[in-house]
Scaffold this motif. Structure first.
Motif, PDB file in Angstrom:
ATOM      1  N   UNK A  95      -9.965   4.388   3.527  1.00 51.16           N
ATOM      2  CA  UNK A  95     -10.445   5.773   3.592  1.00 51.16           C
ATOM      3  C   UNK A  95      -9.900   6.568   2.406  1.00 51.16           C
ATOM      4  N   UNK A  96      -8.596   6.434   2.149  1.00 44.04           N
ATOM      5  CA  UNK A  96      -7.985   7.136   1.023  1.00 44.04           C
ATOM      6  C   UNK A  96      -8.596   6.674  -0.300  1.00 44.04           C
ATOM      7  N   UNK A  97      -8.765   5.370  -0.447  1.00 44.06           N
ATOM      8  CA  UNK A  97      -9.307   4.830  -1.689  1.00 44.06           C
ATOM      9  C   UNK A  97     -10.721   5.336  -1.933  1.00 44.06           C
ATOM     10  N   UNK A  98     -11.519   5.392  -0.883  1.00 45.35           N
ATOM     11  CA  UNK A  98     -12.898   5.867  -1.028  1.00 45.35           C
ATOM     12  C   UNK A  98     -12.916   7.327  -1.467  1.00 45.35           C
ATOM     13  N   UNK A  99     -12.099   8.162  -0.840  1.00 50.23           N
ATOM     14  CA  UNK A  99     -12.070   9.583  -1.185  1.00 50.23           C
ATOM     15  C   UNK A  99     -11.690   9.806  -2.640  1.00 50.23           C
ATOM     16  N   UNK A 100     -10.793   8.972  -3.146  1.00 53.06           N
ATOM     17  CA  UNK A 100     -10.361   9.114  -4.542  1.00 53.06           C
ATOM     18  C   UNK A 100     -11.422   8.622  -5.527  1.00 53.06           C
ATOM     19  N   UNK A 165      -7.121  14.285   7.276  1.00 47.35           N
ATOM     20  CA  UNK A 165      -6.138  15.320   7.002  1.00 47.35           C
ATOM     21  C   UNK A 165      -5.255  14.972   5.813  1.00 47.35           C
ATOM     22  N   UNK A 166      -4.828  13.724   5.726  1.00 42.40           N
ATOM     23  CA  UNK A 166      -4.010  13.294   4.592  1.00 42.40           C
ATOM     24  C   UNK A 166      -4.799  13.422   3.291  1.00 42.40           C
ATOM     25  N   UNK A 167      -6.074  13.030   3.332  1.00 42.11           N
ATOM     26  CA  UNK A 167      -6.916  13.156   2.142  1.00 42.11           C
ATOM     27  C   UNK A 167      -7.026  14.616   1.721  1.00 42.11           C
ATOM     28  N   UNK A 168      -7.361  15.484   2.671  1.00 42.06           N
ATOM     29  CA  UNK A 168      -7.606  16.877   2.340  1.00 42.06           C
ATOM     30  C   UNK A 168      -6.348  17.586   1.848  1.00 42.06           C
ATOM     31  N   UNK A 183       0.514   9.643  -0.365  1.00 40.43           N
ATOM     32  CA  UNK A 183      -0.422   9.718   0.759  1.00 40.43           C
ATOM     33  C   UNK A 183      -0.480   8.441   1.580  1.00 40.43           C
ATOM     34  N   UNK A 184      -0.415   7.272   0.905  1.00 37.65           N
ATOM     35  CA  UNK A 184      -0.460   6.003   1.631  1.00 37.65           C
ATOM     36  C   UNK A 184       0.729   5.863   2.575  1.00 37.65           C
ATOM     37  N   UNK A 185       1.912   6.320   2.127  1.00 36.43           N
ATOM     38  CA  UNK A 185       3.100   6.241   2.978  1.00 36.43           C
ATOM     39  C   UNK A 185       2.980   7.187   4.168  1.00 36.43           C
ATOM     40  N   UNK A 186       2.443   8.380   3.941  1.00 34.39           N
ATOM     41  CA  UNK A 186       2.230   9.316   5.038  1.00 34.39           C
ATOM     42  C   UNK A 186       1.280   8.731   6.076  1.00 34.39           C
ATOM     43  N   UNK A 187       0.212   8.137   5.577  1.00 34.59           N
ATOM     44  CA  UNK A 187      -0.790   7.579   6.485  1.00 34.59           C
ATOM     45  C   UNK A 187      -0.225   6.413   7.283  1.00 34.59           C
ATOM     46  N   UNK A 188       0.442   5.496   6.607  1.00 36.31           N
ATOM     47  CA  UNK A 188       0.958   4.304   7.289  1.00 36.31           C
ATOM     48  C   UNK A 188       2.001   4.675   8.340  1.00 36.31           C
ATOM     49  N   UNK A 189       2.935   5.573   7.995  1.00 40.67           N
ATOM     50  CA  UNK A 189       3.969   5.955   8.954  1.00 40.67           C
ATOM     51  C   UNK A 189       3.363   6.732  10.113  1.00 40.67           C
TER      52      UNK A 189
END
Length: 204
Positions: A95-100, A165-168, A183-189
């Protein structure tokens, strides 16, 4: 700006590409069909040979985005992950990768106000994308008795909302919202805390 419409024989896609650029620059409501036509190198009247209006043009950008997004999510989920948890977390990172990588598509899909029911194809692609994290959630919860098992659609919806939310807030360079963590660390945790709270994965 070079003309890109009739020149290469695919006016419809040239208009979508122009719209994606304008969406990134001005937002989904910040441009007109005339601007999209000018950027594609054609007259405004030519747009109506392919689209009923700006909403229809943005909906096509969203449809193409969902097609890319669903394929990316499916790849993240199925790419030889060692566990259901790893597969589930991979869909969040996708999801993060797509948004970027596809900001114009992302905005058309999630911030334009275009309904996923705008067309049957758009609805089907959206459902396919949503179904992938639901499958992962269902796999994660197999060890929980059925009467205590959270609905997979609820789990995936929560994680989808968390990812969004993390993306935005932290993955799109919003002014004043820099996080001290990637962001990846926030999402994973965050996913880990949420899933442990539901009893879907054991505590550390």
């Amino acid at each position: 700006m070079p003309k890109r419409g009739y020149h290469h024989g695919n006016l419809r896609q040239a208009l979508v590409d122009a719209a994606l650029e304008l969406i990134e620059e001005k937002g989904p409501t910040g441009f007109t069909l005339s601007e999209a036509a000018k950027r594609a190198g054609v007259t405004p009247a030519a747009v109506y040979r392919h689209f009923d209006g700006r909403e229809d043009l943005i909906a096509e950008a969203a449809r193409q985005g969902y097609e890319i997004f669903a394929d990316l999510m499916a790849y993240a989920y199925d790419d030889g992950r060692p566990s259901a948890l790893a597969a589930f977390e991979a869909t969040g990172r996708a999801y993060l990768a797509f948004a970027r990588k596809h900001p114009g598509h992302y905005i058309a899909m999630f911030e334009s106000g275009i309904s996923v029911n705008h067309s049957p194809e758009l609805a089907a692609l959206s459902a396919r994308a949503r179904g992938i994290p639901e499958r992962a959630a269902a796999e994660l919860s197999q060890h929980i008795p059925p009467e205590k098992r959270p609905p997979p659609s609820m789990v995936s919806a929560h994680v989808w909302a968390f990812s969004h939310g993390v993306v935005e807030l932290f993955a799109r360079n919003s002014p004043g919202t820099q996080s001290p963590f990637p962001p990846e660390a926030l999402l994973e945790s965050g996913i880990g805390i949420y899933l442990r709270g539901l009893g879907l994965i054991p505590p550390d």
